[in-house]
Design an enzyme around this catalytic site. Structure first.
Site, PDB file in Angstrom:
ATOM      1  N   SER A 180       1.439 -12.801  -2.303  1.00  0.00           N
ATOM      2  CA  SER A 180       2.779 -13.140  -2.765  1.00  0.00           C
ATOM      3  C   SER A 180       2.846 -13.293  -4.272  1.00  0.00           C
ATOM      4  O   SER A 180       3.935 -13.383  -4.840  1.00  0.00           O
ATOM      5  CB  SER A 180       3.251 -14.439  -2.102  1.00  0.00           C
ATOM      6  OG  SER A 180       2.327 -15.485  -2.339  1.00  0.00           O
ATOM      7  N   HIS A 220       4.495  -7.267   1.138  1.00  0.00           N
ATOM      8  CA  HIS A 220       4.731  -8.706   1.075  1.00  0.00           C
ATOM      9  C   HIS A 220       5.793  -9.108   2.081  1.00  0.00           C
ATOM     10  O   HIS A 220       6.991  -8.948   1.848  1.00  0.00           O
ATOM     11  CB  HIS A 220       5.142  -9.121  -0.340  1.00  0.00           C
ATOM     12  CG  HIS A 220       5.372 -10.579  -0.485  1.00  0.00           C
ATOM     13  ND1 HIS A 220       6.311 -11.122  -1.330  1.00  0.00           N
ATOM     14  CD2 HIS A 220       4.785 -11.649   0.144  1.00  0.00           C
ATOM     15  CE1 HIS A 220       6.291 -12.439  -1.222  1.00  0.00           C
ATOM     16  NE2 HIS A 220       5.378 -12.782  -0.336  1.00  0.00           N
ATOM     17  N   GLU A 273       8.675  -6.696   0.675  1.00  0.00           N
ATOM     18  CA  GLU A 273       8.503  -6.051  -0.630  1.00  0.00           C
ATOM     19  C   GLU A 273       7.341  -5.059  -0.537  1.00  0.00           C
ATOM     20  O   GLU A 273       6.227  -5.424  -0.176  1.00  0.00           O
ATOM     21  CB  GLU A 273       8.220  -7.101  -1.705  1.00  0.00           C
ATOM     22  CG  GLU A 273       9.418  -7.986  -2.012  1.00  0.00           C
ATOM     23  CD  GLU A 273       9.136  -9.041  -3.063  1.00  0.00           C
ATOM     24  OE1 GLU A 273       9.922  -9.167  -3.998  1.00  0.00           O
ATOM     25  OE2 GLU A 273       8.104  -9.754  -2.928  1.00  0.00           O
TER      26      GLU A 273
END
Length: 285
Positions: free
Chosen positions: A122, A143, A155
């Site tokens: 992250s 992510h 993501e």
């Protein structure tokens, strides 16, 4: 070179909250899924988490019992690294570049040279992780957000060495999983964590300044439209995990004051009061 049609088995390394959630997403999308963890207890807890999530869906009438059975049937629990043979590996282990790179290299030794490696980091640099891995062009970021089986956004991170093919393949896989992929370049915190950091940090500053207490701050922000208040959300994510992300961003931005870690959260982490997973954090559970 891998194609979306070739990917039938996905190995998820790390059976914590995120890893188990990602494994559930993969299995629900029809992929044969191998959930790996060296810790047998963590592996069993991860499986219990998945079963509990699915049972809730069945109880609410959102999923037939047979579908739950089919999803669980596609998940294989593994505590030996040799069992992690797949076309795609997603890691969700400790937030340390060296640990993630070492895991990928160990897995590269037992997998095909075309196996794709995705990190669920992250806040760490995908570029830095890939730099230490054999064939770095096949390393990218996926992510997911907690809880992974409910949160739609993923993501898709392209590091400096990530090939265009790998990035496109990861994007297509997220779509195949029924999620919403967003392409982002490798940068500290990507998009969401960079922007959301202030949701947590400013909330802690407000409480420490005596503007409002923890519960009132959460209620006010939820009333303003946020699904969860910052303190309840930090407890859900895990104060250790959330704090580590803040520290990572603070260092990545040369200790910019706007990313300075919150003293309130640092104190909780020091006491082991990590939130829901320990029964106590900003709240008691």
């Amino acid at each position: 070179m891998q194609s979306i049609q070739n990917i039938q088995t996905i190995a998820v390394c790390g059976a914590g909250t995120m890893g188990a959630g990602i494994a559930q997403v993969c299995a629900a999308a029809g992929f044969h899924t191998r959930l790996f963890d060296l810790n047998e207890k963590a592996l069993q807890q991860g499986h219990a988490q998945i079963s509990g999530n699915l049972q809730k869906a069945v109880d609410k009438g959102k999923m037939p019992q047979q579908q739950m059975t089919d999803i669980l049937g596609r998940i294989k629990l593994c505590h030996e690294l040799q069992e992690c043979k797949a076309q795609l590996v997603i890691e969700a282990i400790v937030e340390k570049v060296e640990a993630k790179a070492a895991l990928f290299n160990d897995l590269a030794a037992i997998n095909h040279e075309d196996t794709i490696f995705a990190t669920n980091t992250s806040s760490l640099s995908v570029t830095e992780i890939a730099r230490q891995v054999t064939n770095p062009q096949r390393v990218g970021g996926l992510h997911f957000f907690n809880p992974a089986h409910l949160m739609q956004l993923v993501e898709v991170v392209k590091g400096e060495q990530t090939s265009t093919h790998t990035a496109h393949l990861l994007y297509a896989l997220v779509l195949e999983m029924g999620k919403t992929p967003v392409r982002v370049k490798d940068a500290p915190g990507f998009i969401v964590n960079r922007v959301a950091r202030h949701y947590y940090l400013e909330a802690m500053e407000a409480v420490q300044s005596g503007i409002a207490d923890i519960a009132a701050t959460d209620r006010l922000l939820e009333a303003a439209g946020f699904r969860m208040g910052p303190f309840a959300l930090m407890d859900l994510i895990g104060n250790d995990v959330n704090y580590a992300v803040t520290v990572s961003l603070y260092e990545a931005f040369q200790q910019a004051p706007r990313f300075r870690p919150g003293a309130m959260q640092a104190a909780l982490v020091a006491k082991g009061e990590l939130g829901r997973k320990t029964g106590k954090g900003f709240y008691k559970y």
